[in-house]
Enzyme design. Structure first.
Site, PDB file in Angstrom:
ATOM      1  CE  LYS A   1     -24.557 -16.246  21.639  1.00 23.97           C
ATOM      2  NZ  LYS A   1     -23.400 -15.935  20.775  1.00 23.97           N
TER       3      LYS A   1
ATOM      4  N   GLY B   1     -22.846 -13.874  29.104  1.00 23.92           N
ATOM      5  CA  GLY B   1     -22.754 -13.898  27.649  1.00 23.92           C
ATOM      6  C   GLY B   1     -23.195 -15.196  27.009  1.00 23.92           C
ATOM      7  CB  SER B   2     -21.789 -16.882  24.021  1.00 17.96           C
ATOM      8  OG  SER B   2     -21.775 -15.700  23.237  1.00 17.96           O
ATOM      9  CB  THR B   3     -22.111 -19.472  29.197  1.00 17.32           C
ATOM     10  OG1 THR B   3     -22.561 -18.340  29.962  1.00 17.32           O
ATOM     11  CG2 THR B   3     -20.601 -19.416  29.044  1.00 17.32           C
TER      12      THR B   3
END
Length: 573
Positions: A291, A287-289
């Site tokens: 970004k 996921g957002s890791t």
């Protein structure tokens, strides 16, 4: 009696005396001859035995003094010399049904009585199975690794058929701590699963087994990591947890934990199920890791030159799919705010502008298209989306969906992002000063410096605030991704991750904490996302391991974010 008669008698006596002497000499000679024959026969037997042993496969071989004094298997230690695995004398429980002879029963007492007494000594034994073994009439091990006090209790049963041979066994003084790093030694004397398997030849070779094999692990860090992960996992009723502490300059793994753990001293069915390593073998959409990695690639490529530029943060429709933020923060966001609030829409637009080739090249340079670099045999292959990335695929990969990697992949990528831009392979071997891998450059040093600023801001103002430990200058990014299942993603199951580094003014260590399927509980304010469960684990862990690793808390210094702070001034975070 005349003279003739007397002379004859004397002559006859002399003849008889000579005859007796001759007989005695003959007997003595025969005795000497028989003794000589006997000695010759024994000598021939001895010589024959020597030749037999010399040409037989089971011949007795000579053993050097050095080899005789060495343990049968070498020792494994942590980086500071703390013993992690060593050979030690132990007992085993052997059933010998022929101990009472062929004519009698194999046991004095009934098998049921003996089985009950054994089960009382070893509660994990199956009593019915013991009865079956005792009545089968077959010899064999009933148990390996018997403690001295347990051996005494078995002897007190009074059964000759229950023998307690002394053997050399493998012992793990730290118990289950570091089990997924170490692995275990099977009954055949060879290592399984972890570094026991990797170092098998070294630990068995007489030329090397006298020198302990030093790992990169620091057991103080390992203990703290396992403790905080276990607390966090139990607090939110997660199915499992994984964590790693990595030196950003050398790639050395200081701590690696996968929960639930197993005990290498006693491998049972439950332990076998827990041997799967979530850090190196299981791949996840993190996921957002991802970004910050996308933003770093965009800065490096010149797509993001002005971090104050406002990007469109409204929902983004691509074909029949719509990308949107879980908690929208307005119609536009600059890059630092997009990372702070974990904006899917802004990251997707940055990835779109960066393009599939450049994003793909960056992830390949970070090793995310192949198995993680580490010595352990259990290394999961990423779910790599192939070579032809369409527009939607590029956008979703930009914020961590559509690609699955191990937590170790993520830790190594973050190390490269904060250490000046150099990716290095992770290792479980202790690295001597000046002998670290040169690695390869992935990001510019200036890009790495900018990312350190933005990761620090995320821990001060954004979703990583619960990880901010005073004085340790932690910077990081949360990631909460739905697990894929049949028919799409399962909204009720998450992978919650926090990837961080400290101290951000001069990063030395990366820490990744991941929870598998956390639940919303009182401890997490009934929230399931990483900001509420994974980030607090790092916030509690770093103050425990920082001083051990030479990082003292210092509130008088920090990474300089003075040029970025005005960009988020006035936000509610």
């Amino acid at each position: 009696m005349n003279a003739v008669t007397v002379s004859t008698a004397i002559t006859t006596g002399r003849v008889q005396l000579v005859s007796v002497r001759r007989k005695s000499l003959d007997i003595a000679r025969w005795r000497v001859l028989w003794i000589a024959i006997l000695f010759a026969f024994v000598a021939i037997l001895a010589i024959g035995r020597i030749f037999y042993l010399g040409f037989n496969d089971k011949a007795v071989t000579t053993t050097s003094l050095e080899e005789a004094l060495l343990p049968p298997r070498g020792e494994i230690t942590d980086r500071n010399g703390v013993p992690l695995a060593r050979a030690f004398p132990a007992y085993a429980l052997w059933f010998n049904p022929e101990a009472l002879g062929d004519d009698g029963a194999p046991l004095v007492k009934s098998p049921e009585v003996v089985a009950a007494k054994l089960a009382a000594i070893f509660p994990d034994m199956d009593e019915a199975e013991i009865v079956a073994r005792l009545t089968s009439g077959r010899s064999g091990y009933l148990r390996r690794r018997v403690l001295p006090e347990e051996a005494n209790a078995v002897q007190a049963i009074g059964e000759i058929a229950l023998e307690m041979p002394q053997e050399t066994d493998r012992h793990y003084p730290q118990g289950s701590m570091g089990a997924h790093v170490l692995g275990f030694v099977a009954a055949d004397g060879h290592g399984r699963v972890g570094m026991e398997a990797v170092l098998d030849d070294y630990l068995l070779d007489p030329a090397t087994r006298g020198q302990p094999a030093a790992l990169s692990i620091d057991m103080r860090v390992q203990g703290a990591l396992e403790d905080e992960l276990r607390r966090g996992m139990l607090a939110v009723n997660a199915a499992g947890a994984a964590g790693i502490v990595l030196d950003v300059e050398t790639g050395e793994v200081l701590g690696l934990a996968s929960l639930p753990e197993f005990d290498p001293n006693r491998i049972d069915a439950k332990g076998e199920k827990a041997m799967f390593n979530r850090v190196t073998n299981q791949v996840y959409e993190l996921g957002s890791t991802f970004k910050p990695l996308t933003v770093a690639a965009a800065i490096d490529a010149g797509v993001v030159t002005d971090v104050s530029r406002h990007w469109d943060a409204r929902p983004l429709k691509v074909g029949r799919f719509t990308i949107k933020d879980m908690k929208p923060k307005g119609e536009t966001l600059n890059v630092p705010a997009a990372l702070m609030y974990s904006s899917n829409t802004v990251t997707a637009r940055i990835a779109d502008e960066l393009g599939p080739e450049r994003l793909r090249r960056t992830l390949i340079d970070l090793g995310m298209n192949e198995r993680p670099y580490i010595e352990l045999p259990a290394r999961g292959f990423p779910l790599w989306p192939g070579d032809n990335w369409r527009r939607l695929r590029t956008m979703t990969i930009g914020y961590g969906h559509g690609i699955a990697v191990t937590p170790l992949h993520l830790a190594s990528a973050y190390a490269a992002m904060v250490n000046g831009g150099i990716w290095r392979p992770a290792t479980l071997h202790k690295v001597a000063p000046g002998e670290a891998s040169k690695g390869r450059r992935v990001f510019k040093a200036s890009t790495s410096s900018r990312m350190r600023q933005m990761l620090r801001m995320t821990s001060i103002y954004g979703t990583g605030r619960s990880a901010d430990a005073p004085g340790y200058r932690i910077g990081g990014k949360t990631g909460s991704a739905e697990k894929p299942g049949q028919g799409g993603y399962k909204r009720t199951t998450l992978i919650s991750t926090f990837a961080a580094a400290f101290p951000m003014d001069r990063p030395r260590y990366v820490v990744v904490a991941m929870l598998d399927e956390p639940k919303g509980t009182v401890a997490s304010s009934f929230q399931r996302t990483a900001a509420w469960n994974a980030a607090p684990i790092v916030g509690k862990l770093v103050p425990r391991i920082g001083p051990i690793l030479g990082v003292q808390p210092d509130t008088s210094r920090d990474v300089d974010i003075s040029d970025l702070r005005p960009l988020v001034k006035g936000d509610d975070n």
